[in-house]
Every structure is written in structure tokens, then in C-alpha cells.
Design a protein around this motif. Structure first.
Motif, PDB file in Angstrom:
ATOM      1  N   LEU A 210       0.560  -1.310   0.055  1.00 12.05           N
ATOM      2  CA  LEU A 210       0.439  -0.007  -0.362  1.00 12.05           C
ATOM      3  C   LEU A 210       0.591   1.285   0.668  1.00 12.05           C
ATOM      4  O   LEU A 210       0.865   2.541  -1.088  1.00 12.05           O
ATOM      5  CB  LEU A 210      -1.547   0.137   1.014  1.00 12.05           C
ATOM      6  CG  LEU A 210      -2.113  -1.089   1.051  1.00 12.05           C
ATOM      7  CD1 LEU A 210      -2.342  -1.031   2.513  1.00 12.05           C
ATOM      8  CD2 LEU A 210      -3.533  -0.828  -0.102  1.00 12.05           C
ATOM      9  N   ILE A 211       1.934   1.013   0.777  1.00 10.66           N
ATOM     10  CA  ILE A 211       3.221   2.416   0.239  1.00 10.66           C
ATOM     11  C   ILE A 211       3.368   2.932  -0.870  1.00 10.66           C
ATOM     12  O   ILE A 211       3.479   3.525  -1.052  1.00 10.66           O
ATOM     13  CB  ILE A 211       3.992   2.102   1.755  1.00 10.66           C
ATOM     14  CG1 ILE A 211       3.480   2.292   3.288  1.00 10.66           C
ATOM     15  CG2 ILE A 211       5.120   3.562   1.372  1.00 10.66           C
ATOM     16  CD1 ILE A 211       4.434   1.688   4.297  1.00 10.66           C
ATOM     17  N   THR A 212       3.673   1.346  -1.096  1.00  7.43           N
ATOM     18  CA  THR A 212       4.618   2.008  -2.205  1.00  7.43           C
ATOM     19  C   THR A 212       3.384   1.626  -3.794  1.00  7.43           C
ATOM     20  O   THR A 212       3.475   2.637  -4.287  1.00  7.43           O
ATOM     21  CB  THR A 212       4.979   0.145  -3.109  1.00  7.43           C
ATOM     22  OG1 THR A 212       6.066  -0.255  -2.064  1.00  7.43           O
ATOM     23  CG2 THR A 212       5.551   0.047  -4.418  1.00  7.43           C
ATOM     24  N   TYR A 213       2.095   1.677  -3.575  1.00  3.11           N
ATOM     25  CA  TYR A 213       1.009   1.898  -4.667  1.00  3.11           C
ATOM     26  C   TYR A 213       0.826   3.006  -4.218  1.00  3.11           C
ATOM     27  O   TYR A 213       0.407   4.233  -5.547  1.00  3.11           O
ATOM     28  CB  TYR A 213      -0.131   1.629  -4.116  1.00  3.11           C
ATOM     29  CG  TYR A 213      -1.194   1.279  -5.545  1.00  3.11           C
ATOM     30  CD1 TYR A 213      -1.225   0.764  -6.743  1.00  3.11           C
ATOM     31  CD2 TYR A 213      -2.018   2.512  -5.071  1.00  3.11           C
ATOM     32  CE1 TYR A 213      -1.855   0.655  -7.458  1.00  3.11           C
ATOM     33  CE2 TYR A 213      -2.825   2.425  -5.888  1.00  3.11           C
ATOM     34  CZ  TYR A 213      -3.121   1.786  -7.051  1.00  3.11           C
ATOM     35  OH  TYR A 213      -4.276   2.011  -8.026  1.00  3.11           O
ATOM     36  N   PHE A 214       0.946   3.730  -3.327  1.00  3.97           N
ATOM     37  CA  PHE A 214       0.681   5.510  -2.844  1.00  3.97           C
ATOM     38  C   PHE A 214       0.892   6.491  -2.684  1.00  3.97           C
ATOM     39  O   PHE A 214       1.215   7.711  -3.181  1.00  3.97           O
ATOM     40  CB  PHE A 214      -0.985   5.585  -1.201  1.00  3.97           C
ATOM     41  CG  PHE A 214      -1.937   4.857  -1.692  1.00  3.97           C
ATOM     42  CD1 PHE A 214      -2.642   5.366  -2.990  1.00  3.97           C
ATOM     43  CD2 PHE A 214      -2.456   3.552  -1.191  1.00  3.97           C
ATOM     44  CE1 PHE A 214      -3.825   4.749  -2.933  1.00  3.97           C
ATOM     45  CE2 PHE A 214      -3.099   2.928  -1.586  1.00  3.97           C
ATOM     46  CZ  PHE A 214      -4.375   4.061  -2.059  1.00  3.97           C
ATOM     47  N   ASN A 215       2.505   5.717  -2.456  1.00  6.70           N
ATOM     48  CA  ASN A 215       3.796   6.692  -2.613  1.00  6.70           C
ATOM     49  C   ASN A 215       3.223   7.734  -4.098  1.00  6.70           C
ATOM     50  O   ASN A 215       3.395   7.081  -5.091  1.00  6.70           O
ATOM     51  CB  ASN A 215       5.161   5.944  -2.870  1.00  6.70           C
ATOM     52  CG  ASN A 215       5.887   6.683  -2.381  1.00  6.70           C
ATOM     53  OD1 ASN A 215       5.974   7.632  -2.078  1.00  6.70           O
ATOM     54  ND2 ASN A 215       7.290   7.016  -2.423  1.00  6.70           N
TER      55      ASN A 215
END
Length: 221
Positions: A87-92
């Protein structure tokens, strides 16, 4: 370690090499400015940084792993870590320009100093706490799955790092082409895809804590 685990480790290593961040752009930048040899030395520093994180994650969590290695909730915990990381990677929101600026925090010297390049690769990777979170989640899942067999675990993570390094060698060779193709739009899409892959893998691991392994394996096949 059976052939399924071997293929799984190869795939993880391959996709890791395309995780977008300061290390990715610093590797490309070093290859273009200082040559392939300098980039390989830098990448070896990155690999050793990953190895350090793996050892920290493994030995730091080993007492916990030994106690709950047969507890299905462990897969849920490990899967949850991967989902959060995905999720962190996706929304970064970091774009190419910001990533390149991050990579330039440590400047490449005019003359090749391989020790400095190695240390830069090591510390640029080591200061990323997200990498530790990724390895911790992986160790929490893989350790019990391999029945805490230290040799099997060694070969599993060794295969990941070798696959990662070999893929990076390909990136180094194709550095100029990669740099020209890495537009903000391409980077945005790659990060989205990587985030989705991590989330899907995490969900499967979480399900494994509640669904018998045989059913999960049939579903994957």
C-alpha cells in the motif's frame, strides 16, 4: 528447498530489482557516469545491505519464529506486513525528479573510488527502513514455511539475492536505454504494479493462515 521454492525466490529477486527508489536511480546514474564496473561495486554494497537486513530480521525474530512456527496466525502477520508495504508503494507520490534528487544526496566522486561506491550502496540501502520491513515480513513467512531449516532458509534468501543481483547486471548493461525510458508516467505505472503485486502476495499469505495449504496450492496452480 524444492523447485517451487526455488522459482518463487527467483521471481521475488527479479521483481525486487525493479522497485523504484533512490537506489534504483543511483545505480542507473552510476552506470552512466562511472561505468559498469563502478555500478557493480555500488550494487554489491546494496546487496550486502539487504543481507544485513535479512540477518537482523532472521536472528532478531528467531525466538518468536521458534515459538509460533506452527501457528497459522504467523502467515497472517507476515502477509499483513507485505500488504502494508504494498500500500505504501502503491500510494507513494514520489516521482522521477524527486527520486533522482534523493539519489543525489550522496554525490558520485569524479574519480572512481570503489570502497566509497561500495559504502554508498550499502548505506543508501541500509537507511531505508521500508527494506527492513519487507525482509521482516518475508522472514516471518518463509521461516516457518521451510520448517525453520536453516540451510533451506539460507539457500532461499541466497537465491533471492543472486536473482536480484543478476537482474541488476542487466539493468547496468541497459542503463542508458532504461534512463531514457523511465519517464514519470512509466515510473508511476511501475510503482502501481509493484504495489499491487505486493498486496496480492500479502493477501494470499494472510489467507494461508485460515485456509489449508492444499487448497491454497490448488488455487495458485
Amino acid at each position: 528447498m524444492d523447485i517451487y521454492d526455488f522459482k518463487n525466490a527467483l521471481i521475488i529477486g527479479f521483481f525486487m530489482a525493479f522497485m523504484i527508489g533512490p537506489v534504483f536511480f543511483m545505480l542507473i546514474q552510476t552506470s552512466i557516469l562511472k561505468g559498469a564496473r563502478a555500478a557493480i561495486v555500488f550494487d554489491l554494497g546494496v546487496i550486502i545491505g539487504d543481507l544485513t537486513f535479512i540477518l537482523i530480521a532472521y536472528y532478531g525474530s528467531r525466538p518468536l519464529l521458534e515459538k509460533i512456527k506452527d501457528d497459522p496466525r504467523l502467515f497472517f502477520i507476515g502477509g499483513l506486513v507485505l500488504v502494508i508495504y504494498g500500500l505504501i508503494t502503491y500510494f507513494n507520490k514520489e516521482n522521477k525528479k524527486e527520486a533522482l534528487e534523493s539519489a543525489k544526496i550522496i554525490e558520485v566522486p569524479i574519480k572512481n573510488n570503489y570502497l566509497k561506491l561500495f559504502l554508498k550502496g550499502y548505506f543508501l540501502n541500509f537507511i531505508n527502513i521500508g527494506v527492513l520491513a519487507f525482509w521482516l515480513g518475508t522472514v516471518l513467512v518463509i521461516g516457518p514455511a521451510l520448517k525453520m531449516d536453516q540451510t533451506a532458509i539460507f539457500w532461499y534468501f541466497g537465491t533471492i539475492l543472486i536473482s536480484y543481483f543478476v537482474t541488476d547486471l542487466g539493468k547496468i548493461v541497459l542503463a542508458k536505454k532504461l534512463k531514457n525510458k523511465m519517464t514519470p508516467r512509466v515510473i508511476y505505472r511501475v510503482k502501481k504494479i509493484m504495489g499491487i503485486i505486493l498486496i496480492v502476495c500479502g493477501v494470499f499469505l494472510m489467507l494461508k493462515g485460515f485456509i489449508p495449504s492444499e487448497k491454497i496450492d490448488k488455487l495458485i496452480q
